[in-house]
Motif scaffolding. Structure first.
Motif, PDB file in Angstrom:
ATOM      1  N   PRO A 249       0.699  -1.247   0.033  1.00 50.78           N
ATOM      2  CA  PRO A 249      -0.160  -0.017   0.092  1.00 50.78           C
ATOM      3  C   PRO A 249       0.709   1.267  -0.019  1.00 50.78           C
ATOM      4  O   PRO A 249       1.987   1.362   0.669  1.00 50.78           O
ATOM      5  N   LEU A 250       0.298   2.360  -0.498  1.00 51.56           N
ATOM      6  CA  LEU A 250       0.988   3.294  -0.732  1.00 51.56           C
ATOM      7  C   LEU A 250       0.398   4.521  -0.323  1.00 51.56           C
ATOM      8  O   LEU A 250      -1.206   4.515  -0.436  1.00 51.56           O
ATOM      9  N   ILE A 251       0.861   5.677   0.408  1.00 45.77           N
ATOM     10  CA  ILE A 251      -0.035   6.857   0.921  1.00 45.77           C
ATOM     11  C   ILE A 251      -0.454   7.463  -0.581  1.00 45.77           C
ATOM     12  O   ILE A 251       0.189   7.437  -1.436  1.00 45.77           O
ATOM     13  N   LYS A 276      -6.910   7.208   3.469  1.00 46.27           N
ATOM     14  CA  LYS A 276      -6.408   5.827   3.619  1.00 46.27           C
ATOM     15  C   LYS A 276      -5.622   5.479   2.624  1.00 46.27           C
ATOM     16  O   LYS A 276      -5.125   6.280   1.765  1.00 46.27           O
ATOM     17  N   SER A 277      -4.883   4.262   2.968  1.00 48.25           N
ATOM     18  CA  SER A 277      -3.605   4.135   1.888  1.00 48.25           C
ATOM     19  C   SER A 277      -4.201   3.491   0.600  1.00 48.25           C
ATOM     20  O   SER A 277      -5.522   3.216   0.811  1.00 48.25           O
ATOM     21  N   HIS A 279      -4.235   0.481  -1.934  1.00 50.89           N
ATOM     22  CA  HIS A 279      -3.893  -0.895  -2.197  1.00 50.89           C
ATOM     23  C   HIS A 279      -4.457  -1.262  -3.346  1.00 50.89           C
ATOM     24  O   HIS A 279      -3.759  -1.703  -4.338  1.00 50.89           O
TER      25      HIS A 279
END
Ligand SMILES: [Zn+2]
Length: 365
Positions: A249-251, A276-277, A279
């Motif tokens: 996951p990435l910001i 939220k991140s 994904h």
């Protein structure tokens, strides 16, 4: 090698029957009977691209977008579509478009976008129904395996990652041969009973002709009993958009940066990122705002597409990062996809990628 041979290969990548009703994919100008010189691949077959093809010795332009979309009532060169058609006919350059049929296969336009982002576990976002059929055929036990193998060889029996899928049930067939027939077993004028298997195999609708031909050719009977029925099942490998997962996951800001880097963007239009991140990522090359609600319902954290209008950004409902990266930008790697496939299949041809940047949209920086 004729242009028709190239087309037959392209149709295995993206069957023409998968194009949307409004589309106009296929051979637009030129002839399948022409001997192909070399091939130029582009997103758009503009006049400039056609002249580039001529100059580089290519008499076939394979483009994603069909330059002729609606009808043409006059061909006087008054607009860019008419000028492209005139240039292609004058210069003997054939135009072939592989458009929504390439959007609608899991290995098409969207697969290339997913590859750029490193997405894994990719699935079609909105699979199509009405594309699957089932063949039931009745075969004497002695020939069942031969007929089954012929159906598999012709492309029947694929379900997800499984091939050679079939079901067989034993039973008795009856028939009475009339005068003039030449029965494989039994006698003319007498009812015959034969131990048979009913073989069931699923297949995509566009393979019907080849599968029936192969089955009938392998079957020993003079008259083959079989049924073909249409199914409501969805074909999971065809349809609109794609959804997959980032390896980690990435910001949202990092995800936007990844998009910018991977698609060489100067600007991204996007909604306020949810807290939220990112994904699960959905995407659709070209004009894909029609899929925003589907992306949201499928649990995507982000949806990447092009051509999103003002009101359509609201469809993200503040629960999804909707990113409009531009129509051309989202589809740019389709050129590589087509050129790579063509070059692999036809190594003796030069398969060139256009040097013309056909994107009509500029960004003032
Ligand atoms: Zn497009």
């Amino acid at each position: 090698m004729q242009i028709g041979d190239i087309i037959r290969f392209l149709e295995t990548l993206a069957p023409p029957s998968l194009q949307e009703s409004y589309d106009n994919a296929g051979l637009l100008t030129g002839s399948a009977a022409w001997k192909c010189t070399d091939i130029l691949v582009s997103l758009d077959a503009t006049e400039e691209v056609i002249l580039e093809a001529k100059q580089k010795g290519c008499n076939l332009v394979v483009a994603h977008h069909p330059i002729v979309f609606g009808g043409l009532k006059k061909i006087t060169g008054k607009n860019y579509v008419e000028r492209a058609v005139i240039a292609s006919i004058k210069n003997d350059v054939a135009l072939y478009a592989i458009h929504t049929n390439l959007d609608n296969v899991i290995t098409g336009v969207n697969a290339k976008m997913a590859e750029r982002l490193g997405l894994v576990n990719c699935k079609i976002l909105q699979p199509k129904s009405g594309l699957l059929k089932k063949l039931f055929c009745f075969v004497p036990v002695s020939h069942a395996e031969f007929v089954r193998a012929a159906i598999f060889d012709a492309g029947g029996g694929h379900i997800g990652n499984y091939s050679e899928c079939s079901f067989s049930a034993a039973g008795k067939g009856t028939f009475k041969a009339a005068d003039g027939s030449n029965p494989f077993v039994g006698e003319i004028g007498k009812r015959h009973e034969e131990e048979e298997l009913k073989i069931e195999v699923i297949f995509p609708a566009w393979q019907e002709h080849s599968i029936l031909s192969a089955m009938i050719k392998a079957h020993p009977y003079e008259e083959v009993a079989y049924d073909v029925v249409s199914l409501d099942n969805r074909l999971q490998t065809t349809g609109s958009g794609l959804i997959g997962e980032l390896p980690k996951p990435l910001i949202p800001n990092d995800f936007l940066q990844l998009l910018k880097d991977q698609f060489n963007l100067t600007v991204i239009k996007h909604t306020i990122p949810p807290a939220k991140s990112i994904h699960r990522v959905a995407l659709c090359g070209g004009a894909g705002s029609f899929l925003t609600k589907t992306a949201l319902a499928s649990g995507a954290d982000a949806y990447v597409t092009g051509d999103v209008k003002y009101h359509e950004f609201f469809d993200a409902e503040n629960r999804l990062l909707l990113a409009d990266i531009g129509h051309w930008e989202s589809e740019q790697f389709t050129i590589d996809l087509l050129a790579d496939h063509l070059q692999d299949k036809f190594p003796t041809f030069a398969v060139l990628k256009t040097a013309v940047k056909t994107n009509p949209v500029e960004y003032f920086k």
